[in-house]
Scaffold this active site. Structure first.
Site: not given
Ligand code: APR
Length: 234
Positions: A95, A110
């Site tokens: 984003d 990414h």
């Molecule tokens: N504040 C802080 N942390 C949060 C919040 C919030 N409001 N809401 C959710 N989280 C945390 C969750 O607990 C989780 O640990 O954010 C994390 C999101 O994890 P993922 O969904 O796995 O996302 P991310 O780590 O960015 O994924 C990495 O994976 O699928 C690929 O390319 C994609 O860039 C992405 C990469």
């Protein structure tokens, strides 16, 4: 004696944008719940069914128009503007909320939803519209070759040299809202530790790599990030 903080590296993941209304990936109602990674986020998926992949990213690009940066993005932009030492914000997010909040020292490792990449001529273009209707490349004029400028599974993240160099010099490493499930980003904490940086995790809950951080502060990013930024700028 506490080490003086001059060089900061920040890694953000989907959690920082969750409170803006952008779904995370691995939550029960997250993006990957409705889609198999192999169907929408690999080069093989794009070769097999480009229409499905373009529609998936077109919908996500269009959804960006309905969200705005939250206090966590804004606090990081304030830190970027005020911090006199080196600072690099590395986001895994595709984003555009960090730049809309005002962050400048920013790497999209990414890729970005608002960028299109022509696989025929190699040019990248700022892109706000859909790609599903196979528009021509503004550079070479050929249609049917523009793909989302997203780093899919199996592809190499952007600007790894710049990121590695920043980690090697880091005094403070902060990971925000990332589950620690995807490498190489999940290994940045180890690089930072090797550079003797202090490592702080801000997340809703412990990530997969929590025990590798010196300190973890749990709670919503919209609260934890401004708190930490305030303490760094005090
Ligand atoms: N504040 C802080 N942390 C949060 C919040 C919030 N409001 N809401 C959710 N989280 C945390 C969750 O607990 C989780 O640990 O954010 C994390 C999101 O994890 P993922 O969904 O796995 O996302 P991310 O780590 O960015 O994924 C990495 O994976 O699928 C690929 O390319 C994609 O860039 C992405 C990469």
């Amino acid at each position: 004696m506490e080490r003086l903080i001059r060089n900061i590296v920040i890694l953000t993941g989907a959690g920082i944008s969750a409170e803006s209304g952008v779904p995370t990936f691995r939550a029960a109602d997250g993006l990957w719940e409705g889609h198999r990674v192999e169907d929408v986020a690999t080069p093989e998926a794009f070769a097999r069914n480009p229409a499905l992949v373009q529609a998936f990213y077109d919908a996500r690009r269009a959804a960006l128009e309905t969200v705005v940066p939250n206090p966590a993005h804004i606090a990081l932009a304030q830190l970027d503007q005020a911090w006199r030492g080196n600072l690099l914000l590395v986001t895994q997010n595709v984003d555009d909320l960090h730049e809309r909040a005002g962050s400048v020292r920013l790497v999209h490792m990414h890729g970005e939803l608002k960028s299109a990449w022509c696989t025929a001529c190699g040019a990248c273009h700022r892109w706000e519209k859909p790609l599903a209707d196979d528009p021509p490349c503004p550079c070479c004029g050929r249609a049917g070759n523009l793909r989302p400028d997203i780093v899919w599974f199996g592809e190499t993240p952007y600007e790894m040299g710049r990121i590695e160099a920043a980690l090697a010099e880091a005094d403070l490493f902060i990971a925000i809202g990332t589950s620690g499930a995807v490498y190489p980003a999940a290994g940045f904490v180890d690089r930072a530790r090797a550079a003797r940086a202090r490592c702080v995790e801000l997340n809703l809950e412990p990530s997969l790599g929590s025990e590798r951080f010196h300190e973890c502060r749990f709670g919503p990013a919209s609260v934890r990030v401004p708190e930490l930024v305030d303490s760094l700028l005090a």
